[in-house]
Motif scaffolding. Structure first.
Motif, PDB file in Angstrom:
ATOM      1  N   ILE B 101     -17.608 -15.435  -3.404  1.00 61.59           N
ATOM      2  CA  ILE B 101     -17.793 -16.742  -3.935  1.00 61.59           C
ATOM      3  C   ILE B 101     -17.706 -17.685  -2.760  1.00 61.59           C
ATOM      4  O   ILE B 101     -18.124 -18.802  -2.770  1.00 61.59           O
ATOM      5  CB  ILE B 101     -16.784 -16.819  -5.052  1.00 61.59           C
ATOM      6  CG1 ILE B 101     -17.183 -16.168  -6.362  1.00 61.59           C
ATOM      7  CG2 ILE B 101     -16.749 -18.421  -5.442  1.00 61.59           C
ATOM      8  CD1 ILE B 101     -16.455 -16.493  -7.389  1.00 61.59           C
ATOM      9  N   GLY B 102     -16.582 -17.434  -1.890  1.00 65.77           N
ATOM     10  CA  GLY B 102     -16.434 -18.104  -0.608  1.00 65.77           C
ATOM     11  C   GLY B 102     -17.688 -18.495   0.174  1.00 65.77           C
ATOM     12  O   GLY B 102     -18.027 -19.660   0.344  1.00 65.77           O
ATOM     13  N   LEU B 103     -18.127 -17.455   0.412  1.00 75.91           N
ATOM     14  CA  LEU B 103     -19.638 -17.534   1.220  1.00 75.91           C
ATOM     15  C   LEU B 103     -20.697 -18.301   0.412  1.00 75.91           C
ATOM     16  O   LEU B 103     -21.297 -19.146   0.918  1.00 75.91           O
ATOM     17  CB  LEU B 103     -20.142 -15.927   1.459  1.00 75.91           C
ATOM     18  CG  LEU B 103     -19.615 -15.062   2.304  1.00 75.91           C
ATOM     19  CD1 LEU B 103     -20.504 -13.860   2.377  1.00 75.91           C
ATOM     20  CD2 LEU B 103     -19.519 -15.882   3.543  1.00 75.91           C
ATOM     21  N   PHE B 105     -20.079 -20.813  -1.556  1.00 81.73           N
ATOM     22  CA  PHE B 105     -19.720 -22.144  -1.741  1.00 81.73           C
ATOM     23  C   PHE B 105     -20.200 -22.675  -0.371  1.00 81.73           C
ATOM     24  O   PHE B 105     -20.727 -23.876  -0.012  1.00 81.73           O
ATOM     25  CB  PHE B 105     -18.312 -22.374  -1.830  1.00 81.73           C
ATOM     26  CG  PHE B 105     -17.922 -22.393  -3.181  1.00 81.73           C
ATOM     27  CD1 PHE B 105     -18.771 -22.737  -4.180  1.00 81.73           C
ATOM     28  CD2 PHE B 105     -16.686 -22.264  -3.696  1.00 81.73           C
ATOM     29  CE1 PHE B 105     -18.346 -22.818  -5.412  1.00 81.73           C
ATOM     30  CE2 PHE B 105     -16.062 -22.185  -4.940  1.00 81.73           C
ATOM     31  CZ  PHE B 105     -17.223 -22.486  -5.894  1.00 81.73           C
ATOM     32  N   MET B 106     -19.985 -21.790   1.102  1.00 83.74           N
ATOM     33  CA  MET B 106     -20.208 -22.463   2.122  1.00 83.74           C
ATOM     34  C   MET B 106     -21.908 -22.497   2.134  1.00 83.74           C
ATOM     35  O   MET B 106     -22.395 -23.342   2.934  1.00 83.74           O
ATOM     36  CB  MET B 106     -19.790 -21.351   3.379  1.00 83.74           C
ATOM     37  CG  MET B 106     -18.307 -21.683   3.375  1.00 83.74           C
ATOM     38  SD  MET B 106     -17.646 -21.040   4.919  1.00 83.74           S
ATOM     39  CE  MET B 106     -17.704 -19.272   4.438  1.00 83.74           C
ATOM     40  N   ILE B 108     -23.851 -23.026  -0.006  1.00 85.47           N
ATOM     41  CA  ILE B 108     -24.440 -24.239  -0.827  1.00 85.47           C
ATOM     42  C   ILE B 108     -24.332 -25.459  -0.009  1.00 85.47           C
ATOM     43  O   ILE B 108     -24.948 -26.285   0.136  1.00 85.47           O
ATOM     44  CB  ILE B 108     -23.805 -24.350  -2.359  1.00 85.47           C
ATOM     45  CG1 ILE B 108     -24.070 -23.085  -3.041  1.00 85.47           C
ATOM     46  CG2 ILE B 108     -24.089 -25.797  -3.016  1.00 85.47           C
ATOM     47  CD1 ILE B 108     -23.643 -23.090  -4.440  1.00 85.47           C
ATOM     48  N   ALA B 109     -23.022 -25.562   0.421  1.00 86.40           N
ATOM     49  CA  ALA B 109     -22.600 -26.908   1.079  1.00 86.40           C
ATOM     50  C   ALA B 109     -23.561 -26.887   2.496  1.00 86.40           C
ATOM     51  O   ALA B 109     -23.916 -28.108   2.444  1.00 86.40           O
ATOM     52  CB  ALA B 109     -21.003 -26.773   1.437  1.00 86.40           C
ATOM     53  N   THR B 112     -27.057 -27.993   1.507  1.00 84.58           N
ATOM     54  CA  THR B 112     -27.144 -29.513   0.990  1.00 84.58           C
ATOM     55  C   THR B 112     -26.994 -30.476   2.486  1.00 84.58           C
ATOM     56  O   THR B 112     -27.844 -31.171   2.348  1.00 84.58           O
ATOM     57  CB  THR B 112     -25.977 -29.567  -0.032  1.00 84.58           C
ATOM     58  OG1 THR B 112     -26.008 -28.865  -0.992  1.00 84.58           O
ATOM     59  CG2 THR B 112     -26.196 -30.935  -0.697  1.00 84.58           C
ATOM     60  N   TYR B 113     -26.181 -29.976   2.998  1.00 80.61           N
ATOM     61  CA  TYR B 113     -26.128 -30.817   4.456  1.00 80.61           C
ATOM     62  C   TYR B 113     -27.250 -30.940   5.086  1.00 80.61           C
ATOM     63  O   TYR B 113     -27.617 -31.845   5.672  1.00 80.61           O
ATOM     64  CB  TYR B 113     -24.895 -30.233   5.208  1.00 80.61           C
ATOM     65  CG  TYR B 113     -24.615 -31.141   6.334  1.00 80.61           C
ATOM     66  CD1 TYR B 113     -23.949 -32.231   6.360  1.00 80.61           C
ATOM     67  CD2 TYR B 113     -24.961 -30.574   7.698  1.00 80.61           C
ATOM     68  CE1 TYR B 113     -23.398 -33.093   7.650  1.00 80.61           C
ATOM     69  CE2 TYR B 113     -24.790 -31.298   8.777  1.00 80.61           C
ATOM     70  CZ  TYR B 113     -24.093 -32.395   8.699  1.00 80.61           C
ATOM     71  OH  TYR B 113     -23.582 -33.235   9.734  1.00 80.61           O
ATOM     72  N   PHE B 221     -25.917 -19.547  -7.367  1.00 76.66           N
ATOM     73  CA  PHE B 221     -25.288 -19.519  -8.509  1.00 76.66           C
ATOM     74  C   PHE B 221     -26.191 -19.661  -9.812  1.00 76.66           C
ATOM     75  O   PHE B 221     -25.758 -18.906 -10.752  1.00 76.66           O
ATOM     76  CB  PHE B 221     -24.463 -20.775  -8.476  1.00 76.66           C
ATOM     77  CG  PHE B 221     -22.853 -20.760  -7.826  1.00 76.66           C
ATOM     78  CD1 PHE B 221     -22.290 -19.246  -8.201  1.00 76.66           C
ATOM     79  CD2 PHE B 221     -22.048 -21.552  -7.260  1.00 76.66           C
ATOM     80  CE1 PHE B 221     -21.008 -18.996  -7.694  1.00 76.66           C
ATOM     81  CE2 PHE B 221     -21.066 -21.216  -6.941  1.00 76.66           C
ATOM     82  CZ  PHE B 221     -20.319 -19.878  -7.189  1.00 76.66           C
TER      83      PHE B 221
END
Lengths: 330, 288
Positions: B101-103, B105-106, B108-109, B112-113, B221
């Motif tokens: 899940i941590g991976l 999140f990174m 996705i962020a 998006t960036y 997700f």
């Protein structure tokens, strides 16, 4: 801590149930926060409610080893039950909260039979599926739940007939602290009992437990039901203090965030859930003001680092530090 | 009526094929190392963005971007596997879930960036657009292409697993990793290669799927439930199970949304819980 035996030889006994000084300080700090940060009482009550939710997950995840990705199903059910009661004129908070908890317990019991059988992966999938189904259900039954618009018009009576829920969140904070404390005492008692010990046995070795006479399935069903009831109460509490319910109470992010809080704080130690919820929500509150994307990136990185290097979360890390500096706790 | 039913069936098969390509790597990972990798969708997203960026920035034609998507995702897979995943094979499932899940999140962020939060467009070549009349029924050309590609991949995978030495090593490792290691099979290497292959296929699926599934930073997700479903219903570690599960899912999802749109995705989740209860180890899963 009466007489530490020789190293390695630990007498079989129940975990000590005495309240330690650090615990009493912890709870007094929650009371002190009420007076120290009067302008943050709304946020405070939200943190306390999430903490209660996290403690409920800790019972099944940290102690019984059930990995759940859908615990929001019970939280959301409690939230909607409390909300629908209030919309239809049952505005008395405490009985509403009890009914929310009862709804959580009933649904938890019914679904526990599906959840506790099967492997870790099956548990993961079934809990995820239950959570998603509840979300869809609440979305579709818009005549009852308000659908995507949420349930508005939740009007609460005065708490105990004397304290109305104010905008500053004072009543909400006190109400949340009291409910959290009462249920925490119950959870604390459960995990220190022979029943709680048998749950840890199931977590450590599920196949060996029946051999020593512990009925694994029944134990898991029991703790799952209790946990779902607590989650239902937490959900009801959120509805009553915010006087609103939205679909997000059932959302997958709520379940995932909850697990993250618990792992960050340290699973399997009850206080881990509270500490994790507080740290997570405070960090979220401050950092997402800066930039929501950065927040998600750093949260992800933090998770990876915690899993790779700091198993046991924040409280686990504190234990390690204490052990290194001559603590004689263990 | 019959025509629409056949159309739904066809769309369902195309959708299922896509799910199969993306999920098969996840299935093997779980079968081989019991690793619950929720970040699998991130590899598919990487493949998708590789395609989109090559097309829009470098003007590469769509079909030529697909192999590149495979290679990029496979390379990312092997790097992450060797550096991070390998440390968590023995960890409890909770740690694996949190780590992946941590991976996500990174991923996705970061996406998006760099690319912004919006949907990425894909421009399909002309011969893959529009409809083709088969026996009087209009079938989407792109969906036919999808099914053909996936059929070819499935045959190739089957031959790889059944006819080659490497395939035999993979099957042996899935059945019993400890005994395989004892027989001199380098299980770690087998796993690394399989992980790269699975990630690559996910990347390819991500590229193929832009037109059907869409592509935005929340992709990992949004679809992780479907990928997990394929594995959980089919049973980890089998190609046949994954294929059957992906088809069931694809057809049920399309049919459910077409005929009874008011219940939405409820059908899929209900099906999942039902199947997990009836077959806790998956339709073709091994009993552990």
């Amino acid at each position: 801590m009466s007489e530490p035996g020789p190293a390695g030889a630990v007498a079989p006994r129940l975990p000590t149930d005495r309240w330690r000084a650090a615990e009493i300080v912890f709870w007094l700090a929650l009371v002190a926060a009420f007076f120290l940060f009067p302008q943050h009482r709304v946020l405070g009550s939200q943190i306390l409610i999430t903490a209660l939710f996290a403690v409920s997950l800790d019972l099944i995840l940290g102690y019984a080893g059930i990995v759940s990705l859908g615990h929001a199903a019970y939280f959301g059910l409690g939230a909607y039950v409390a909300g629908i009661l209030a919309v239809h004129g049952w505005g008395e908070p405490i009985s509403g909260l009890l009914i929310a908890g009862l709804a959580g317990a009933l649904f938890g019991f019914a679904t526990s039979i599906l959840v506790v059988r099967g492997s870790d992966l099956a548990q993961l999938m079934v809990t995820l599926g239950i959570g998603l189904m509840m979300y869809e259900l609440a979305n579709q039954l818009s005549s009852i739940t308000g659908g995507a618009d949420g349930l508005s018009g939740v009007a609460m009576n005065k708490l105990l007939g004397a304290f109305s829920f104010d905008l500053a969140g004072s009543t909400a904070y006190v109400y949340s602290v009291v409910v959290l404390f009462l249920l925490f005492v119950v959870a604390r008692r459960i995990v220190a009992s022979p029943f709680g010990l048998s749950l840890r046995g199931v977590r450590e070795n599920r196949k060996r437990m029946p051999a020593i006479g512990a009925p694994v399935t029944r134990r898991l069903i029991a703790v799952y039901t209790v946990s779902a009831a607590m989650a239902g109460v937490a959900g009801g509490l959120l509805t009553q203090t915010t006087q609103f319910v939205g679909l997000d109470v059932f959302g997958f992010p709520r379940s995932a965030d909850l697990m993250i809080m618990l792992v960050l704080g340290g699973a399997g130690r009850l206080y881990g859930g509270i500490v994790g919820a507080a740290v997570f929500m405070l960090a979220h509150h401050w950092l997402s003001d800066l930039n929501p994307i950065y927040w998600q990136f750093w949260l992800g990185l933090l998770l990876v680092v915690v899993v790779l290097f700091a198993r046991g979360g924040l409280l686990g890390a504190i234990d390690v530090v204490r052990g290194r500096f001559g603590g004689r706790e263990r | 009526m019959i025509g629409s039913a056949l159309g739904v069936l066809f769309d369902g098969i195309a959708y299922g094929s896509l799910l199969f390509v993306i999920s098969i790597g996840l299935s093997v990972t779980m079968g081989l190392m019991n690793f619950v990798n929720l970040a699998h969708g991130a590899f598919a997203m990487l493949g998708g963005y590789t395609c989109v960026m090559l097309m829009s920035k470098a003007g590469v034609p769509f079909l030529a971007t697909l192999p590149v998507a495979f290679v990029v995702a496979a390379a990312a897979g092997i790097v992450l596997e060797r550096t991070l995943y390998v440390r968590l094979y023995k960890a409890p499932p909770l740690d694996q879930v949190m780590f992946s899940i941590g991976l996500v999140f990174m991923a996705i962020a970061a996406t998006t960036y760099f690319f912004g939060p919006s949907q990425q467009p894909v421009r399909l070549p002309d011969f893959l657009r529009g409809q083709v009349q088969v026996f009087g029924i209009g079938l989407g050309a792109y969906r036919m292409f999808l099914i053909a590609v996936v059929a070819a991949i499935t045959v190739a995978l089957h031959l790889l697993l059944v006819k080659t030495r490497f395939g035999a090593q993979v099957r042996a490792s899935v059945d019993n990793a400890v005994a395989s290691a004892g027989l001199g099979i380098n299980v770690n290497r087998v796993f690394g290669v399989t992980f790269a292959l699975g990630s690559g296929l996910a990347g390819l699926g991500g590229g193929l799927g832009i037109d059907v599934l869409g592509l935005d930073p929340t992709f990992p997700f949004k679809y992780i439930v479907y990928f997990l479903l394929v594995v959980a219903i089919g049973g980890a570690g089998t190609i046949k199970g994954g294929l059957v599960a992906a088809m069931i899912l694809g057809i049920c999802d399309v049919a459910g949304k077409y005929y009874i749109p008011q219940v939405g995705s409820f059908i899929i989740y209900f099906l999942m819980v039902l199947l997990m209860i009836l077959y806790p180890a998956g339709l073709y899963g091994r009993r552990s």
